[in-house]
Enzyme design. Structure first.
Site, PDB file in Angstrom:
ATOM      1  N   CYS A  64       4.612 -42.009 -23.920  1.00 40.04           N
ATOM      2  CA  CYS A  64       4.624 -41.185 -22.583  1.00 40.04           C
ATOM      3  C   CYS A  64       3.250 -40.906 -22.231  1.00 40.04           C
ATOM      4  CB  CYS A  64       5.458 -40.089 -23.017  1.00 40.04           C
ATOM      5  SG  CYS A  64       5.994 -39.356 -21.640  1.00 40.04           S
TER       6      CYS A  64
ATOM      7  N   GLU B 222      10.314 -40.465 -31.204  1.00 33.98           N
ATOM      8  CA  GLU B 222      10.184 -39.605 -32.220  1.00 33.98           C
ATOM      9  C   GLU B 222      11.047 -38.347 -32.307  1.00 33.98           C
ATOM     10  OE1 GLU B 222       8.216 -39.579 -29.822  1.00 33.98           O
ATOM     11  OE2 GLU B 222       8.049 -37.380 -29.146  1.00 33.98           O
TER      12      GLU B 222
ATOM     13  N   ARG C 118       2.602 -41.175 -13.113  1.00 33.90           N
ATOM     14  CA  ARG C 118       2.903 -40.329 -13.747  1.00 33.90           C
ATOM     15  C   ARG C 118       4.088 -39.339 -13.236  1.00 33.90           C
ATOM     16  NH1 ARG C 118      -1.968 -36.541 -14.672  1.00 33.90           N
ATOM     17  NH2 ARG C 118      -0.692 -35.502 -16.105  1.00 33.90           N
TER      18      ARG C 118
ATOM     19  N   ARG D  27       9.563 -35.695 -18.317  1.00 41.73           N
ATOM     20  CA  ARG D  27       8.720 -35.727 -17.003  1.00 41.73           C
ATOM     21  C   ARG D  27       7.607 -37.108 -17.386  1.00 41.73           C
ATOM     22  NH1 ARG D  27       4.421 -32.556 -16.777  1.00 41.73           N
ATOM     23  NH2 ARG D  27       4.603 -32.123 -19.152  1.00 41.73           N
TER      24      ARG D  27
ATOM     25  N   HIS E 200      10.567 -40.971 -25.614  1.00 39.09           N
ATOM     26  CA  HIS E 200       9.961 -40.258 -26.847  1.00 39.09           C
ATOM     27  C   HIS E 200      10.761 -40.804 -28.038  1.00 39.09           C
ATOM     28  CE1 HIS E 200       7.075 -36.980 -25.145  1.00 39.09           C
ATOM     29  NE2 HIS E 200       7.740 -37.556 -24.122  1.00 39.09           N
TER      30      HIS E 200
END
Ligand code: GLN
Length: 205
Positions: free
Chosen positions: A87, A186, A119, A149, A184
């Site tokens: 990200c 993780e 972005r 985001r 993400h």
């Protein structure tokens, strides 16, 4: 032989989650190694692979520039160190980034990943969402994509391999030893992408 030493850039963002996921990936794969939070150029000079976590790319970039970490990271990547940008981390690895609303941004970038990034590409109404995606090229047919985001890649160079798209937008790429995802891993409990990266580091070690 010494184990692999993987660093997680610890300036801001999802640091602890990435340390944990990487430790579990090493353990699952039976690869001997350590995972350390890194921040200073000295700490960065010791690592064999780096994860740049999600967070706020302007903050991570600016602080890493001020303490000399960015310069050291550039040097290591130029020498072949594998790096996984998640990200905001993928934004930092890119050559060009603009914000969907604000437009072109003057923010410090590592200038390696030959892509142009937008972005906050998924808009405000969908600031954060989860959707299943696929990264067939690296043997991951199903992955829970957690987008917060999130950026997307709007242009990519010939040397960039597209690993995944979501709603026509590029959300995962690989260029040599550089891997980047808009989402993400993780935060999911699915270790397959961290395992993929750990294997990449191990191969180059
Ligand atoms: N929107 C953030 C940025 O532009 C990235 C968000 C994230 O890392 N989850 O830096």
């Amino acid at each position: 032989m010494n184990g692999v030493n993987i660093g997680v850039l610890a300036v801001q963002g999802d640091v602890a989650e990435n340390v944990l996921a990487t430790q579990m990936a090493l353990e699952d794969l039976g690869i001997i190694g350590t995972v350390n939070e890194v921040k200073t150029p000295e700490q960065i000079s010791d690592i064999d692979g780096l994860i740049i976590p999600g967070g706020e790319s302007t903050v991570i970039g600016t602080l890493s520039m001020v303490n000399g970490a960015l310069k050291k990271i550039k040097e290591k990547i130029a020498n072949g160190m594998p790096v996984f940008g998640i990200c905001a981390g993928m934004i930092l690895l890119s050559k060009k980034a603009k914000d969907r609303v604000v437009g072109e941004m003057d923010q410090p970038l590592l200038d390696f990943l030959d892509v142009k990034i937008e972005r906050n590409a998924f808009g405000r109404q969908q600031d954060s969402f989860e959707s299943e995606i696929s990264l067939e090229k690296i043997g991951i047919s199903k992955f829970p994509g957690v987008f917060i985001r999130a950026p997307s890649i709007i242009e990519s160079g010939k040397n960039v391999e597209v690993l995944s798209k979501f709603n026509e937008k590029i959300v995962a790429v690989k260029q040599g030893n550089i891997v980047g995802t808009s989402f993400h891993p993780e935060l999911t409990g699915d270790l397959s992408l961290h395992k993929y990266f750990v294997n990449l580091v191990k191969t180059k070690h």
